[in-house]
Design an enzyme around this catalytic site. Structure first.
Site, mmCIF file in Angstrom:
data_model
loop_
_atom_site.group_PDB
_atom_site.id
_atom_site.type_symbol
_atom_site.label_atom_id
_atom_site.label_comp_id
_atom_site.label_asym_id
_atom_site.label_seq_id
_atom_site.Cartn_x
_atom_site.Cartn_y
_atom_site.Cartn_z
ATOM 1 N N LYS A 1 -22.838 -60.321 18.171
ATOM 2 C CA LYS A 1 -22.512 -60.422 16.747
ATOM 3 C C LYS A 1 -21.430 -59.417 16.394
ATOM 4 C CE LYS A 1 -24.482 -60.574 12.097
ATOM 5 N NZ LYS A 1 -23.751 -61.824 11.784
ATOM 6 N N HIS B 1 -29.806 -58.312 15.595
ATOM 7 C CA HIS B 1 -29.105 -59.533 15.989
ATOM 8 C C HIS B 1 -28.692 -59.443 17.457
ATOM 9 C CE1 HIS B 1 -28.631 -60.139 11.608
ATOM 10 N NE2 HIS B 1 -28.529 -61.414 11.927
#
Length: 236
Positions: free
Chosen positions: A140, A136
């Site tokens: 995040k 990600h």
């Protein structure tokens, strides 16, 4: 519908955009406007048919307490708070509120959950080692991702339901990578001495998450109770 979006990050902005495209009135609150859920008064919340939260693990619990206490319908896409799930479910039920939560609102990821459960059922006790990898964007907050954790849970659940030798969650390693602006890549592998089976979901953008969350809010607006997106996504 009138939709309140909590969180003005990249996903929150896209949720507001998708909701507007689908003909809904939209109001967005960022962290500065809603510190410790101070803006979420019963009078304010009464002006909305649904609330969608894409904030942070620290902000989401106060937001949920305020919204559910007021009997609001709330869709939560934030992860990292599931240790409080029972408390939030109980609050929603006591106040006749609506809560729909999910680690990922992509329809493709929901299908991946089903396939992961099937893999666990079919390969349990057959000499396969499972592993999970997720990638990600660097901003995040939770690591590993909620989606990775629920995919591992799906494998374990599948192995248990098959009546075979169960696969222990702690025996499925999760590699969490944070790189650039990657919207989300999840790779589940099952490897034996003879072969490897790989299940992959790659998000090209956050739009799939946003569309799923808005459709979830549309569905929840006329309901009360607590729902897992995995259980209702086919009804949207």
């Amino acid at each position: 519908m009138r939709i309140l979006v909590l969180g003005h990050g990249k996903t929150g902005k896209l949720v507001a955009e998708v909701a507007s495209e689908r003909g809904h009135g939209v109001n967005v609150l960022d962290a500065r406007e809603n510190q410790n859920a101070a803006a979420l008064t019963p009078a304010f919340l009464a002006g909305f048919d649904a609330v969608i939260d894409f904030t942070t693990p620290e902000a989401v619990i106060p937001n949920m307490r305020a919204c559910l206490f007021s009997g609001a319908r709330m869709v939560v896409g934030t992860t990292g708070w599931y240790s409080k799930l029972k408390d939030m479910r109980d609050l929603a039920e006591r106040k006749d509120a609506g809560l729909l939560y999910g680690s990922n609102f992509s329809i493709g990821v929901q299908v991946m959950h089903q396939l992961a459960e099937q893999m666990g059922a079919a390969l349990s006790g057959a000499g396969y080692d499972f592993a999970m990898s997720e990638t990600h964007h660097i901003t995040k907050m939770d690591k590993p991702s909620g989606t990775a954790l629920t995919l591992v849970d799906a494998v374990v659940q599948g192995s248990s339901s098959a009546g075979k030798t169960g696969i222990a969650k702690e025996h499925i390693p999760i590699e969490a990578i944070r790189d650039g602006d990657a919207p989300g890549l999840h790779v589940l592998t099952a490897t034996s001495g003879a072969d490897r089976l790989t299940l992959t979901h790659e998000a090209f953008s956050r739009r799939g998450f946003a569309e799923g969350a808005v459709r979830a809010a549309e569905w929840l607006a006329t309901r009360k109770g607590c729902y897992d997106f995995r259980e209702v996504f086919t009804k949207l």
